[in-house]
Each structure stands twice: as structure tokens, then as C-alpha cells.
Design a protein around this motif. Structure first.
Motif, PDB file in Angstrom:
ATOM      1  N   ASP A  68       9.720  -8.636  -8.746  1.00 54.79           N
ATOM      2  CA  ASP A  68       9.714  -7.792  -7.539  1.00 54.79           C
ATOM      3  C   ASP A  68       8.357  -7.106  -7.355  1.00 54.79           C
ATOM      4  N   ALA A  69       7.770  -6.596  -8.419  1.00 55.95           N
ATOM      5  CA  ALA A  69       6.474  -5.917  -8.342  1.00 55.95           C
ATOM      6  C   ALA A  69       5.380  -6.890  -7.905  1.00 55.95           C
ATOM      7  N   LEU A  74       1.559  -8.895  -3.689  1.00 51.51           N
ATOM      8  CA  LEU A  74       1.068 -10.008  -2.875  1.00 51.51           C
ATOM      9  C   LEU A  74       1.211  -9.684  -1.399  1.00 51.51           C
ATOM     10  N   HIS A  75       2.329  -9.135  -1.013  1.00 50.78           N
ATOM     11  CA  HIS A  75       2.563  -8.790   0.390  1.00 50.78           C
ATOM     12  C   HIS A  75       1.559  -7.728   0.860  1.00 50.78           C
ATOM     13  N   THR A  80      -3.987  -6.790   4.624  1.00 50.21           N
ATOM     14  CA  THR A  80      -5.225  -6.051   4.844  1.00 50.21           C
ATOM     15  C   THR A  80      -6.230  -6.944   5.589  1.00 50.21           C
ATOM     16  N   PRO A  81      -6.385  -6.788   6.936  1.00 51.33           N
ATOM     17  CA  PRO A  81      -7.301  -7.648   7.702  1.00 51.33           C
ATOM     18  C   PRO A  81      -8.745  -7.105   7.706  1.00 51.33           C
ATOM     19  N   ALA A 109       0.711 -19.563  -0.663  1.00 47.15           N
ATOM     20  CA  ALA A 109       1.120 -18.640  -1.727  1.00 47.15           C
ATOM     21  C   ALA A 109       2.545 -18.156  -1.505  1.00 47.15           C
ATOM     22  N   GLN A 110       2.883 -17.875  -0.229  1.00 47.50           N
ATOM     23  CA  GLN A 110       4.244 -17.430   0.051  1.00 47.50           C
ATOM     24  C   GLN A 110       5.259 -18.529  -0.264  1.00 47.50           C
ATOM     25  N   LEU A 111       4.917 -19.770   0.091  1.00 49.54           N
ATOM     26  CA  LEU A 111       5.825 -20.889  -0.230  1.00 49.54           C
ATOM     27  C   LEU A 111       5.983 -21.035  -1.744  1.00 49.54           C
TER      28      LEU A 111
END
Length: 186
Positions: A68-69, A74-75, A80-81, A109-111
Motif C-alpha cells: 500500500d505504501a 508511485l501515485h 507532479t507535472p 508502471a501502473q499496469l
């Protein structure tokens, strides 16, 4: 009936009534002491198995918290744009390309993260189910062992009782014969 602590198991009754020409006290005391020792070992094995199952469950929880951490970190990083308005044209183009690459990297990375999280959750469920099954198996083994030992102890006690009753009947019969002999002499 489940046994929850060592107090429920030991100490067992370690005394027996004495009979004239009864059992060998040292032999019965040794037998009872040996039985209590075996019960202590079985109890220690059960406690160790439960402790191991609890440790595995604790480790599973810490792995889930770590996942979870990592997911939250990662999220946060991905959101941050970079503001391209303050950059020269060439740098703006490089930022745009980098932004596009960033989106691809984030998507990949999300996949991958979803796949890893899914695998970790599946492994965690399997570990949890395995730990629960192992706990239940240990409890059932303990129950069966205790049942068998209880039956064995009851058989031994019944045998001792029968031997004592037989000896008492023999002594009573001898006494009756002697009394009849004394009555005939008088």
C-alpha cells in the motif's frame, strides 16, 4: 471440547488409593509422570505451531502495508507535472517529449503495479488460507492425539482397577476359607 492452556492439560491426577497387595506404586507413578511429560511436549508443540501461524499472519499484514505504501508513493510522484511555459522552445519540446514518455512510463508502471499487487494479494490470500488450514490441522492433530492418549490412560486405569478387584476377591475368598476352617476347629 477444546483445550486452551497448559493448565487444562497438566497436572493430571498423580495419586491412587492403596489396596492391600495392590499395584506397584512406583510403576504407576512412573507411568503417570511419563504421561504428564508427553502432554507437556504435545502442548509445547501446539503452542509453537500457533506462534508460527501468528508470525506468518503478522508477516502477511506487513507485506500488505508495504504494498500500500509503495502504491501511494508511485501515485504521488506521477501527479507532479512540469510547467513548460517558463522554458525556451527547444527545452519546451524536450519537456513535451519527456512528458509523453513520462505518461507512457506511468501507464506501463501502473499496469505492472496492478499485476504485482494482484499477484501479491493472491499470494497473501494463499498464505492466509494456508496458515488457517495449518492452524486447524494442528488443532485436529492435537485433539486426536489427546483423544488417543486419554483412551490409553482410561484403559490402563481400568486394567489397574480390574487387577485390584481380582486381588480383593481372591483375598476375600481366602479369608472366607480361613474363617470356615476356624469355625470348624471350634
Amino acid at each position: 471440547m477444546t483445550v486452551e492452556s497448559r493448565v487444562d492439560l497438566v497436572p493430571l491426577r498423580t495419586w491412587f488409593g492403596l489396596r492391600w497387595r495392590g499395584y506397584d506404586r512406583d510403576e504407576v507413578d512412573d507411568y503417570v509422570a511419563e504421561l504428564e511429560s508427553e502432554l507437556r511436549l504435545v502442548t509445547a508443540d501446539r503452542d509453537a505451531s500457533e506462534a508460527r501461524a501468528d508470525a506468518l499472519a503478522s508477516r502477511l499484514m506487513s507485506v500488505q502495508e508495504e504494498n500500500d505504501a509503495l502504491r501511494d508513493g508511485l501515485h504521488r510522484i506521477c501527479l507532479t507535472p512540469i510547467d513548460p511555459k517558463g522554458l525556451p522552445e527547444r527545452l519546451a519540446r524536450m519537456v513535451a517529449l519527456a512528458e509523453e514518455e513520462r505518461r507512457e512510463v506511468i501507464r506501463d508502471a501502473q499496469l505492472k503495479a496492478l499485476m504485482i499487487v494482484g499477484e501479491a494479494e493472491a499470494r497473501a490470500r494463499a498464505l492466509d488460507e494456508g496458515a488457517a488450514a495449518k492452524r486447524e490441522e494442528v488443532r485436529e492433530d492435537f485433539r486426536l492425539a489427546m483423544s488417543a492418549r486419554r483412551a490409553e490412560a482410561m484403559r490402563a486405569l481400568a486394567e489397574l482397577r480390574n487387577v485390584a478387584l481380582d486381588e480383593a476377591e481372591r483375598i476375600i475368598a481366602e479369608a472366607k476359607v480361613r474363617r470356615a476352617g476356624i469355625e470348624q476347629d471350634t
